[in-house]
Design an enzyme around this catalytic site. Structure first.
Site, PDB file in Angstrom:
ATOM      1  N   ASN A 195       0.812  -1.165  -0.037  1.00 43.63           N
ATOM      2  CA  ASN A 195       0.049   0.037   0.039  1.00 43.63           C
ATOM      3  C   ASN A 195       0.797   1.288  -0.202  1.00 43.63           C
ATOM      4  O   ASN A 195       0.407   2.455   0.171  1.00 43.63           O
ATOM      5  CB  ASN A 195      -0.942   0.012   1.156  1.00 43.63           C
ATOM      6  CG  ASN A 195      -2.033  -0.983   1.202  1.00 43.63           C
ATOM      7  OD1 ASN A 195      -1.803  -2.033   2.141  1.00 43.63           O
ATOM      8  ND2 ASN A 195      -2.772  -1.399   0.352  1.00 43.63           N
ATOM      9  N   HIS A 210      -2.911  -5.920  -4.184  1.00 46.62           N
ATOM     10  CA  HIS A 210      -2.658  -4.709  -5.083  1.00 46.62           C
ATOM     11  C   HIS A 210      -1.300  -4.495  -5.650  1.00 46.62           C
ATOM     12  O   HIS A 210      -0.892  -3.534  -6.155  1.00 46.62           O
ATOM     13  CB  HIS A 210      -2.844  -3.336  -4.210  1.00 46.62           C
ATOM     14  CG  HIS A 210      -4.082  -2.921  -3.608  1.00 46.62           C
ATOM     15  ND1 HIS A 210      -5.233  -3.088  -4.352  1.00 46.62           N
ATOM     16  CD2 HIS A 210      -4.414  -2.837  -2.226  1.00 46.62           C
ATOM     17  CE1 HIS A 210      -6.135  -2.882  -3.538  1.00 46.62           C
ATOM     18  NE2 HIS A 210      -6.048  -2.700  -2.254  1.00 46.62           N
ATOM     19  N   HIS A 239      -1.461 -12.759   3.358  1.00 48.31           N
ATOM     20  CA  HIS A 239      -2.047 -11.503   3.192  1.00 48.31           C
ATOM     21  C   HIS A 239      -3.877 -12.064   2.591  1.00 48.31           C
ATOM     22  O   HIS A 239      -3.943 -12.482   1.655  1.00 48.31           O
ATOM     23  CB  HIS A 239      -1.631 -10.936   1.687  1.00 48.31           C
ATOM     24  CG  HIS A 239      -1.941  -9.483   1.684  1.00 48.31           C
ATOM     25  ND1 HIS A 239      -1.558  -8.313   2.436  1.00 48.31           N
ATOM     26  CD2 HIS A 239      -2.972  -8.907   1.002  1.00 48.31           C
ATOM     27  CE1 HIS A 239      -2.055  -7.378   2.026  1.00 48.31           C
ATOM     28  NE2 HIS A 239      -2.916  -7.397   1.167  1.00 48.31           N
ATOM     29  N   HIS A 297      -3.230  -7.441   5.528  1.00 48.82           N
ATOM     30  CA  HIS A 297      -4.081  -6.980   4.628  1.00 48.82           C
ATOM     31  C   HIS A 297      -5.184  -6.089   5.416  1.00 48.82           C
ATOM     32  O   HIS A 297      -5.927  -5.158   4.593  1.00 48.82           O
ATOM     33  CB  HIS A 297      -4.763  -8.125   3.940  1.00 48.82           C
ATOM     34  CG  HIS A 297      -5.822  -7.363   3.023  1.00 48.82           C
ATOM     35  ND1 HIS A 297      -5.824  -6.781   1.953  1.00 48.82           N
ATOM     36  CD2 HIS A 297      -7.165  -7.892   3.117  1.00 48.82           C
ATOM     37  CE1 HIS A 297      -6.886  -6.793   1.280  1.00 48.82           C
ATOM     38  NE2 HIS A 297      -7.890  -7.086   2.154  1.00 48.82           N
TER      39      HIS A 297
HETATM   40 FE   LIG Z   1      -4.248  -5.679   0.762  1.00 47.31          FE
END
Ligand SMILES: [Fe+2]
Length: 258
Positions: free
Chosen positions: A40, A68, A151, A176
């Site tokens: 992130n 992501h 995750h 996560h």
């Molecule tokens: Fe995530």
């Protein structure tokens, strides 16, 4: 030996917290190896090659990722070449990069780091359960100490995987959700487990995002462009103490203001 794990680094506030405080944390905990989840770090979703290099320069030995991973341009080629920035091992056969890093800790012990995605409430290409046993065998063949970054969204799935791997890996650390859980424990056969390590980033937020934006999207169901929040920045994660043979002896939470 001690392994410092820092949870999901969120946006600029998270990256600044790592760059400003990681060295002191490593010293305080006498860390032999540092693992940082960086999925992130690019404005709250994804990672760029430049930001990956910055996390490594700040002291991360291995950077793990998550759902992501491929959000930002340029990262696919970077991951294909990197040995220390890894993506989930079950990201699919076409996904560039690797899901296992094998590195040498400061005390000379080799450590395997695995990254896996959960399959509940996430669009996960391959079930983690289909590949985890083979993957763990490969990781154990390469190093006595094995750390898994799982995750995943659901607490049930994270508790289940930690239990399934008990005695075969050193630690299963969940990431996560960005919400640190209070269940750090050593399982009966010697694996350290934590359902979620939390978030390194702004906690005056909805899991990193400016609260009014996240709440606005939920209330109105209209598209809202998310922006990282800024307040109450903390570094969160865990420190795992283990033998050089990979048996976990202790796990303690890390939760400190930046
Ligand atoms: Fe995530």
């Amino acid at each position: 030996m001690k392994i410092l794990f820092l949870a999901d680094v969120f946006g600029v506030p998270g990256r600044r917290a790592i760059e400003g405080h990681l060295a002191a944390l490593q010293e305080r905990h006498d860390a032999d190896l540092t693992i940082v989840n960086g999925e992130n770090v690019a404005d709250g979703a994804g990672i760029t090659p430049k930001l990956a290099d910055r996390l490594l320069s700040a002291g991360a030995d291995v950077v793990t990722l998550g759902n992501h991973t491929y959000r930002r341009s340029g990262i696919a080629g970077y991951l294909a070449a990197s040995e220390r920035v890894i993506r989930p091992a079950n990201a699919g056969s076409e996904a560039p990069g690797r899901g296992l890093a094998v590195v040498e800790a400061r005390n000379g012990v080799r450590v395997s780091v695995l990254n896996l995605l959960g399959q509940l409430f996430l669009a996960t290409p391959v079930s983690p359960w289909e590949i985890v046993d083979t993957l763990v065998e490969e990781a154990r063949a390469a190093a006595p100490v094995v750390v898994v970054d799982f995750h995943a969204e659901a607490t049930s799935e994270k508790v289940a995987l930690a239990s399934w791997l008990d005695g075969r890996v050193t630690a299963v650390i969940g990431t996560h959700t960005h919400v640190q859980t209070n269940d750090a424990r050593i399982l009966p056969s010697g694996t350290a487990a934590l359902t979620d390590a939390g978030m390194t980033g702004p906690h005056d937020s909805v899991i990193g995002v400016r609260s009014e934006l996240a709440i606005g999207r939920m209330r109105t169901r209209l598209p809202v462009r998310f922006e990282p929040a800024e307040g109450d920045v903390r570094l969160e994660g865990a420190v795992v103490t283990c033998t050089d043979g990979g048996l976990a002896e202790a796990i303690e939470l890390v939760r400190v203001p930046a």
